[in-house]
Structures are given as structure tokens and as C-alpha cells.
Scaffold this motif. Structure first.
Motif, PDB file in Angstrom:
ATOM      1  N   MET A  85       0.848  -1.193   0.000  1.00 27.66           N
ATOM      2  CA  MET A  85       0.000   0.000   0.000  1.00 27.66           C
ATOM      3  C   MET A  85       0.884   1.243   0.000  1.00 27.66           C
ATOM      4  N   PRO A  86       0.622   2.244  -0.850  1.00 24.07           N
ATOM      5  CA  PRO A  86       1.452   3.448  -0.864  1.00 24.07           C
ATOM      6  C   PRO A  86       1.193   4.316   0.362  1.00 24.07           C
ATOM      7  N   PHE A  87       2.175   5.169   0.678  1.00 29.53           N
ATOM      8  CA  PHE A  87       1.988   6.121   1.770  1.00 29.53           C
ATOM      9  C   PHE A  87       1.028   7.212   1.313  1.00 29.53           C
ATOM     10  N   GLU A  88      -0.024   7.448   2.090  1.00 33.47           N
ATOM     11  CA  GLU A  88      -1.024   8.455   1.760  1.00 33.47           C
ATOM     12  C   GLU A  88      -0.951   9.572   2.797  1.00 33.47           C
ATOM     13  N   LEU A  89      -0.448  10.737   2.373  1.00 39.06           N
ATOM     14  CA  LEU A  89      -0.308  11.880   3.273  1.00 39.06           C
ATOM     15  C   LEU A  89      -1.633  12.634   3.339  1.00 39.06           C
ATOM     16  N   ALA A  90      -2.275  12.593   4.495  1.00 43.31           N
ATOM     17  CA  ALA A  90      -3.567  13.257   4.677  1.00 43.31           C
ATOM     18  C   ALA A  90      -3.350  14.556   5.439  1.00 43.31           C
ATOM     19  N   SER A  91      -3.410  15.672   4.731  1.00 43.56           N
ATOM     20  CA  SER A  91      -3.203  16.965   5.377  1.00 43.56           C
ATOM     21  C   SER A  91      -3.864  18.058   4.552  1.00 43.56           C
ATOM     22  N   ASN A  92      -4.490  19.006   5.256  1.00 44.54           N
ATOM     23  CA  ASN A  92      -5.085  20.149   4.572  1.00 44.54           C
ATOM     24  C   ASN A  92      -4.045  21.206   4.230  1.00 44.54           C
ATOM     25  N   TYR A  93      -2.845  21.034   4.777  1.00 41.28           N
ATOM     26  CA  TYR A  93      -1.778  22.005   4.549  1.00 41.28           C
ATOM     27  C   TYR A  93      -0.997  21.674   3.285  1.00 41.28           C
ATOM     28  N   LYS A  94      -0.575  22.695   2.612  1.00 41.25           N
ATOM     29  CA  LYS A  94       0.339  22.570   1.483  1.00 41.25           C
ATOM     30  C   LYS A  94       1.687  23.133   1.902  1.00 41.25           C
ATOM     31  N   PRO A  95       2.781  22.664   1.309  1.00 43.05           N
ATOM     32  CA  PRO A  95       4.092  23.222   1.672  1.00 43.05           C
ATOM     33  C   PRO A  95       4.117  24.736   1.526  1.00 43.05           C
ATOM     34  N   LYS A  96       4.589  25.413   2.564  1.00 49.65           N
ATOM     35  CA  LYS A  96       4.679  26.871   2.564  1.00 49.65           C
ATOM     36  C   LYS A  96       6.113  27.299   2.782  1.00 49.65           C
ATOM     37  N   GLY A  97       6.351  28.591   2.547  1.00 46.66           N
ATOM     38  CA  GLY A  97       7.699  29.115   2.749  1.00 46.66           C
ATOM     39  C   GLY A  97       8.692  28.393   1.864  1.00 46.66           C
ATOM     40  N   ASP A  98       9.764  27.896   2.470  1.00 48.41           N
ATOM     41  CA  ASP A  98      10.772  27.162   1.697  1.00 48.41           C
ATOM     42  C   ASP A  98      10.676  25.658   1.932  1.00 48.41           C
ATOM     43  N   GLN A  99       9.523  25.195   2.415  1.00 44.90           N
ATOM     44  CA  GLN A  99       9.348  23.756   2.619  1.00 44.90           C
ATOM     45  C   GLN A  99       9.402  22.992   1.302  1.00 44.90           C
ATOM     46  N   ALA A 100       8.808  23.554   0.244  1.00 44.13           N
ATOM     47  CA  ALA A 100       8.739  22.850  -1.044  1.00 44.13           C
ATOM     48  C   ALA A 100      10.126  22.547  -1.588  1.00 44.13           C
ATOM     49  N   GLN A 101      11.046  23.540  -1.524  1.00 42.07           N
ATOM     50  CA  GLN A 101      12.395  23.293  -2.045  1.00 42.07           C
ATOM     51  C   GLN A 101      13.152  22.291  -1.189  1.00 42.07           C
ATOM     52  N   ALA A 102      12.916  22.308   0.137  1.00 40.68           N
ATOM     53  CA  ALA A 102      13.582  21.343   1.019  1.00 40.68           C
ATOM     54  C   ALA A 102      13.093  19.933   0.718  1.00 40.68           C
ATOM     55  N   ILE A 103      11.781  19.781   0.517  1.00 46.29           N
ATOM     56  CA  ILE A 103      11.215  18.466   0.187  1.00 46.29           C
ATOM     57  C   ILE A 103      11.796  17.955  -1.125  1.00 46.29           C
ATOM     58  N   ALA A 104      11.826  18.810  -2.129  1.00 46.60           N
ATOM     59  CA  ALA A 104      12.309  18.407  -3.455  1.00 46.60           C
ATOM     60  C   ALA A 104      13.786  18.036  -3.422  1.00 46.60           C
ATOM     61  N   LYS A 105      14.613  18.811  -2.702  1.00 44.66           N
ATOM     62  CA  LYS A 105      16.053  18.545  -2.660  1.00 44.66           C
ATOM     63  C   LYS A 105      16.370  17.257  -1.909  1.00 44.66           C
TER      64      LYS A 105
END
Length: 729
Positions: free
Chosen positions: A1-21
Motif C-alpha cells: 500500500m502506498p503512503f497516503e499523506l492526509a493533510s489540509n496544509y500545502k508546503p509553505k515558505g521554503d518547505q517545497a524546495q527542502a522536500i524536493a532537494k
């Protein structure tokens, strides 16, 4: 079963670049990478996104049980449809076995096992052996010895409808798996038999039981039911039962282990007698033979983990099996607060070894007990695959190892925790070893050998900046601190003051109290539960100033604190190192008026680093806010009601009722408190549970009540399909 991230939040600030890197580096196969995230930047949310992207079994290691419980709660919310497990020491209280030769004092092992945590530990191992979408939140307990994964797998029992097997064979297998038969008290890890029906309470499940029905020598039906009401939940075609204990050994291996234990015992007795140590020889013989008798008759004995080398068939000196051996080879490790977690992992072995060596030398244990131990640091690193270090202040170890093409690791330069270490960051703050927040993901090099893999995350979703830093001379530090405190108190804000010694903290508290401030102190001599109450009282404005020594505790969440005063900041050392200064300054990072005062006559290297890093981060944070039109706002978080207040209120209510002649049952109050204590323990709220336990004990002592009779609740059986009702555990 894949990991399913359940959250109403979207990456903010510089979280997106940290996740991608981080995802890019891990997918490239790099072994070490570091997330340098400031306090309040959402590092847990970033880690959750990385786990979702990689879809690998993950071990999240925290350096203390309370923070591990917080992480467990957060990841449970992020991944409600996946297996999020909790693996910490299952002892509510633990006094290890020890011997003090100087006073001839033997301290027997004494412990109290938390059954809920024991269930969660068993659930962890069963999940790891049955699925891949597993996230385990663990303390350093994960590097201590467990049973062999191979033996654990061999002791599983899978039952299927239509399977030809006798009832007696199933019962024998359950006994081998260390389940206990009890037809009256049907609790976890037990089974009962009623004719051709066998009912089992799996050790790794909470409120479920399995009913196996036979027709002759064949399984006719398997069903899941509620053990309290007996109501059927659903029908199953097959079910796998896991052992009731983590130290479980097949019968053949147990017999072989008992022979090798006896051989070691005989050799050790001869060795003691040659030296003339007759007392030690007799002591060892009596203790070991008793354990052997228990293993022969019961299949288990107290302290059986001390014979783990024999039970698993390992050679002397070999590393023990641990939780890490239950993971597949491609698993991911996230070391939370790595600057504290990594040294803790490295320090466990020596402390355990020194205690057990004394026990072995004086005949309390066989030498093989030394092989029941935590992993050495090189052994731990040898079992790891890929690691993400997460910290606001990563240490030199993490920084030096986080580069592309590093297949092993560079060892610690320090032999012991607390020794000086070189500054992990370049003093300029914008180190070339750092992938800055504004560096595009495309330019983040994860393939070129020696390319740095340290990812920055310094933008807070709230828009808050790092607190301003001000340096003032030592000469008038007390008077100036007093004036600063008064200014903040007028604005209904709180203050932290750090000193170097306990005596100074207490004397300064007395002085500030004498001049009219509401102040308390906090240090290691204060009981753990009382510390929690002191921090709660600070947030609730019961006092305004808190004086302490080492207030950098990771996870210390005090949004009302706007000022941190660090006295004698130029006394370079552990309490005034770069890591300590940055962590302490971070306590003011959740308030819009956050400010830090350093009192010093000279600027040390650690202070230079703090100033440079703060200036660099504030510039980045301010530029980001202006570009995106963000207005900073303080963190808002409700203050938990004091447990002391709740309990005092109940006692007052009791006295009022008694004075008015009403019918009031103290036993009822004790039952309510005990129910709340058990609920808090089940919810991993250890401070609350311990305080309730102490209050129950005080009430019992004061009234002479020794036992609380359980409250009888009527159970109604309605017609038709039963409806399960929630109940507290």
C-alpha cells in the motif's frame, strides 16, 4: 500500500524546495543528507512529504520519549491509512540490576511494564514483517537487543479456513508462542478453549480477539469479535498470529541454548574456584540453575534477555539483534534533533558495559550477559541504509558526512560528549556547504562526488523572523536584566534568563523576587512533573520570569516568551557553545517581538557564529516576507489547564459536599482519577499520567484506602446488529 499523506496544509515558505532537494538526493542513492531547519519552520511536515515521495519503510529516531510521543501523534495524523508505530522502552519504571562492591550492595532489577507500550512494540515488529508502508517512531530503545527476526518469523502461526489441523496442534503452537491459557481473565497474550472453539487475544492488537472454530480435525470458521461483548465484527478466511513476547525461541533452539548455558556455567565456576572466589562461584551457580529450571518448565525466565546470545545461537562478542534487523535493507532513517540523538546512540554501549562488567566479575551474571547490549556506534551505522539528519543545529558529524558519494561515514572527532567540537557552520552564515533556500532544485547537485547535501529550511509559515541579538557588557548585567524584565512584563510578555550554575539561578530568582517580580527557577534538581507544571504556569502568566541553566531543551514550546537573557555569554564551554546559544535563542523565535540579550565583555567564536547566522537568516526571512506580502504573526497556542488546579478543585468539591452532609463517595473519585491516569498513559501523556498516579497515592494514604473496587457498568445487548461503543482504555 502506498503512503497516503492526509493533510489540509500545502508546503509553505521554503518547505517545497527542502522536500524536493531531499527527495532528489535520496532517489540518487546518497546515504547521508541533512535538513537544517530553524525552530518553527515545519520540519516534521517536510519529513512526512519526503517519506510519501520515497515510499520506503522509515525509522524516525528521537532522543527522548516525550518528543517521540509528539512525533508519533503528528505522523499518525499525517498517515492515518498507513502503519505508524511507536517503539520506546516499555518500562514505566526501571531500576537496572547492579552491584556496588565497595558497600557490598546488590540492587535487584525492578521494573514496571506499561502493557500498552508493550502492545505497541509487538505491533511494530508484526507490521514490519507483514507490510512495507510502515513508519516507526522510536527512541534509542531501538538499538537494544531483541529476539532474532528469523526465530520470530518461524514462530508465526497462520490459520486458514479449511486447513487440516487438530485443535491440540493449535493449542501446542500457541503455548510455544508464549501465549497463556486462561479461561477466566481473557486478556492480551492469552487464549481460552471452549469445546471445539479456541479464542485468542493477539498480543499485538488492542480491542480485537480471534475465534477459531473446528469441525473434527479441520478449521471450519475464523472470525474477529469484540472480547468485551462477544459481538461478531467480521468473518475471515485466514489470520496470522504473532508471538506474545519479543524474546521467543523455538523448542529445539531453547534446548540447545540451555546446554550451552550450562557449559558456560561449568567453565565459569571452575575459573572462579581456581581464583579462590568461592562465594562468587556459589552465587552464580544458584542464580543460573534457577533460571535454567524456569526455562525448562516455563520456556521463559526473568532476565531471559541476558541469555540472548545463547538463545539466538550467536558467537561471543557478536552484535545483538535489534529493531533495525526487522527492517528491509532499503529502509530510511530520519534522525530527529540529530545533534542530540547521534551522540546519544554513540554513548549507550559504554554505560551498559561498565554496569554489567561488575555483575559478571562478582558472579551475578555469566560473561555472555555482556552480549545483551545496545549496538556500538559502528554497528549501528553498519545496519543503516540512508539517513536524513534533522536539526536546527546539526553538529560536525552530520555536516561532514552529508556529501554525495559517501558510502560509509566519517567517525566522530570527539571521544566523549561535552568535549569541544569545531564549529559546524562557516561563521559567515552563508556557507558553501549549504544549499540555500533560494537555490533552485535543478542546481542542487546530488551526483558529483563530495557535493554538499545540507538543505536549508529557514522560512517560517507564520512569517516570524529570528529574534534580534543584542550584546551588553557584563558589569551591569543584573541591573539591566531587571529593567528589561520590567519592560516585557508591562507588555504581558514572558522572559527566560539562563545562568551557568544552579546556585546562581536560585540566588538570582531570590533577588528578582525581592524587588517585586514574579519569578521561578528551573534546573535538574526539580522533579520532571514539576518542570512541566512550571512551564505551563509561565505560559499561563502565573509568573513572568523563568531562570534556568540549560533552557535549550529541544521541543520547548513557549510562544509567550519574547525575551531571552543569556548571562555570562562569553564563558565559552558546553552551556555557551554555538549549539547551546542557537537553541536557547530559538526559544524567543515564536514571538513577534522576540529578542535575545547576550551579556559579555568579549565576543567568543560561538557568539560570532550566532550573530552571523541570525543576521543571515533574518535577511532571508525579511526578503521573503516582503516579496510575498507576508505579515509576521506570533504563534497562538492554547495553554493546557493545570493538573494541580483540576485536582485541587476536586478536593474542594469533596470538602463542600461532606460539610453539607451530602452523599459523596471518595472511592468514586479515586476510580475517576485512575481511569484518567490509564487514559493519559494510553495516549502517551506520561507527565499527566505520572501526576495523576501521585495524586491517587496521596489520597489513598490520607484516607487509608488500599484498593479501588472497579466500577461495574451494565452492558446492554440490543436486538439486531450490535453497535460498538467507544470506551476508555
Amino acid at each position: 500500500m502506498p503512503f497516503e499523506l492526509a493533510s489540509n496544509y500545502k508546503p509553505k515558505g521554503d518547505q517545497a524546495q527542502a522536500i524536493a532537494k531531499l527527495t532528489k538526493s535520496l532517489e540518487a542513492g546518497n546515504r547521508h543528507q541533512t535538513l537544517l531547519g530553524v525552530t518553527g519552520s515545519g520540519k516534521t511536515f517536510t519529513a512526512a512529504n519526503v517519506i510519501r515521495n520515497l515510499e520506503k519503510p522509515t525509522l524516525v529516531i528521537s532522543h527522548n520519549k516525550t518528543l517521540a510521543a509528539q512525533l508519533y501523534s503528528e505522523f499518525k495524523q499525517f498517515f492515518p491509512n498507513n502503519a505508524v508505530e511507536y517503539f520506546v522502552s516499555y518500562f514505566d519504571y526501571y531500576q537496572p540490576e547492579a552491584y556496588i562492591p565497595r558497600t557490598d550492595t546488590y540492587i535487584e532489577k525492578d521494573s514496571s511494564i506499561n502493557e500498552e507500550i508493550e502492545r505497541l512494540r509487538l505491533s511494530t515488529t508484526s507490521s514490519l514483517l507483514s507490510r512495507r508502508d510502515v513508519i516507526v517512531i522510536a527512541s534509542v530503545s531501538c538499538i537494544y537487543g531483541l529476539g532474532s527476526p528469523e526465530d520470530y518469523m518461524n514462530m508465526l502461526m497462520t490459520v486458514k479456513v479449511g486447513q487440516p489441523i487438530t485443535r491440540e496442534a493449535v493449542l501446542a503452537k500457541l503455548v510455544d508462542m508464549l501465549y497463556e491459557r486462561n479461561d477466566t481473565a481473557f486478556e492480551r497474550g492469552r487464549f481460552r478453549v471452549r469445546g471445539d472453539v479456541v479464542e485468542v487475544r493477539p498480543a499485538n492488537l488492542d480491542e480485537e480477539a480471534i475465534r477459531i472454530e473446528f469441525f473434527g480435525d479441520e478449521i471450519d470458521r475464523i472470525s474477529r469479535f469484540d472480547p468485551l461483548t462477544g459481538h461478531l465484527v467480521d468473518q475471515l478466511t485466514m489470520f496470522t498470529l504473532y508471538p506474545a513476547k519479543q524474546f521467543v525461541t523455538p523448542y529445539e533452539k531453547l534446548q540447545k541454548a540451555m546446554r550451552t548455558i550450562r557449559e558456560e556455567l561449568d567453565a565459569r565456576i571452575i575459573e572462579f574456584e581456581k581464583r579462590g572466589h568461592l562465594l562468587e562461584a556459589q552465587r552464580l551457580k544458584m542464580r543460573t540453575e534457577y533460571d535454567l529450571e524456569m526455562m525448562q518448565e516455563m520456556g521463559f525466565c526473568s532476565g531471559i534477555e541476558n541469555y540472548s546470545r545463547h538463545l539466538s545461537g550467536r558467537p561471543p562478542g557478536s552484535q545483538p539483534f535489534t529493531l533495525l534487523d526487522f527492517f528491509p535493507k532499503d529502509f530510511l532513517i530520519i534522525a530527529d534533533e540529530s545533534h542530540a540523538t547521534i551522540p546519544q546512540i554513540g554513548g549507550m554501549y559504554e554505560g551498559d558495559r561498565s554496569r554489567k562488567t561488575v555483575l559478571v566479575d562478582y558472579g551475578f551474571r555469566l560473561p555472555s550477559a555482556l552480549d545483551n547490549r545496545p549496538l556500538r556506534f559502528p554497528e549501528f551505522m553498519g545496519l543503516t541504509n540512508q539517513i536524513v539528519y534533522v536539526s536546527a543545529t546539526p553538529a560536525e558529524f552530520e555536516i561532514r558526512n552529508s556529501y554525495a558519494g559517501n558510502p560509509t561515514y566519517i567517525p566522530h572527532k570527539r571521544d566523549r560528549i561535552g568535549e569541544d567540537e569545531s564549529i559546524p557552520f562557516a561563521i559567515a552564515g552563508a556557507a558553501p556547504k549549504l544549499s540555500r533556500t533560494d537555490t533552485p532544485v535543478e542546481k542542487f547537485d546530488v551526483h558529483t562526488p563530495n557535493a554538499p547535501l545540507v538543505v536549508e529550511q529557514i522560512i517560517r509559515p507564520t512569517g516570524l523572523l529570528d529574534p534580534r541579538i543584542t550584546i551588553r557588557p557584563l558589569k551591569s548585567q543584573i541591573d539591566e536584566t531587571l529593567e528589561l524584565c520590567r519592560q516585557r512584563i508591562e507588555k504581558s510578555e514572558r522572559v527566560l534568563i539562563t545562568t551557568l550554575t544552579k546556585r546562581t539561578a536560585e540566588d538570582l530568582s531570590d533577588y528578582l523576587r525581592d524587588v517585586g517580580l514574579k519569578v521561578r527557577y528551573l534546573h535538574s534538581d526539580i522533579d520532571t512533573i514539576e518542570r512541566v507544571e512550571i512551564l505551563r504556569a509561565l505560559r499561563a502568566a502565573e509568573f513572568d520570569v523563568l531562570v534556568g541553566i540549560n533552557l535549550l531543551r529541544e521541543g520547548l514550546d513557549l510562544p509567550e516568551v519574547s525575551l531571552v537573557c543569556i548571562l555570562d555569554a562569553d564563558k565559552e564551554g558546553y552551556l555557551r557553545s554555538q549549539t547551546s546559544l542557537i537553541q536557547t535563542a530559538g526559544r524567543a523565535a515564536r514571538h513577534i517581538n522576540g529578542e535575545v540579550y547576550l551579556f559579555a565583555d568579549i565576543v567568543t567564536k560561538s557568539m560570532e557564529a550566532l550573530l552571523a547566522i541570525t543576521e543571515y537568516r533574518r535577511a532571508k526571512q525579511l526578503a521573503y516576507n516582503e516579496k510575498h506580502g507576508i505579515t509576521p504573526r506570533s504563534v497562538q497556542r492554547a495553554v493546557q489547564e493545570s493538573l494541580h488546579t483540576i485536582l485541587r478543585g476536586r478536593q474542594l468539591e469533596e470538602s463542600v459536599v461532606r460539610e453539607s452532609g451530602g452523599d459523596f463517595s471518595l472511592s468514586e473519585t479515586l476510580r475517576e482519577l485512575e481511569a484518567e491516569m490509564l487514559t493519559a498513559s494510553a495516549n502517551l501523556e506520561y507527565e499527566k499520567a505520572a501526576l495523576l498516579r501521585d495524586q491517587i497515592a496521596e489520597l489513598k494514604d490520607g484516607t487509608g484506602i488500599s484498593k479501588i473496587e472497579p466500577k461495574r457498568k451494565p452492558v446492554s445487548y440490543s436486538a439486531g446488529k450490535p453497535k460498538r461503543t467507544a470506551r476508555s482504555r
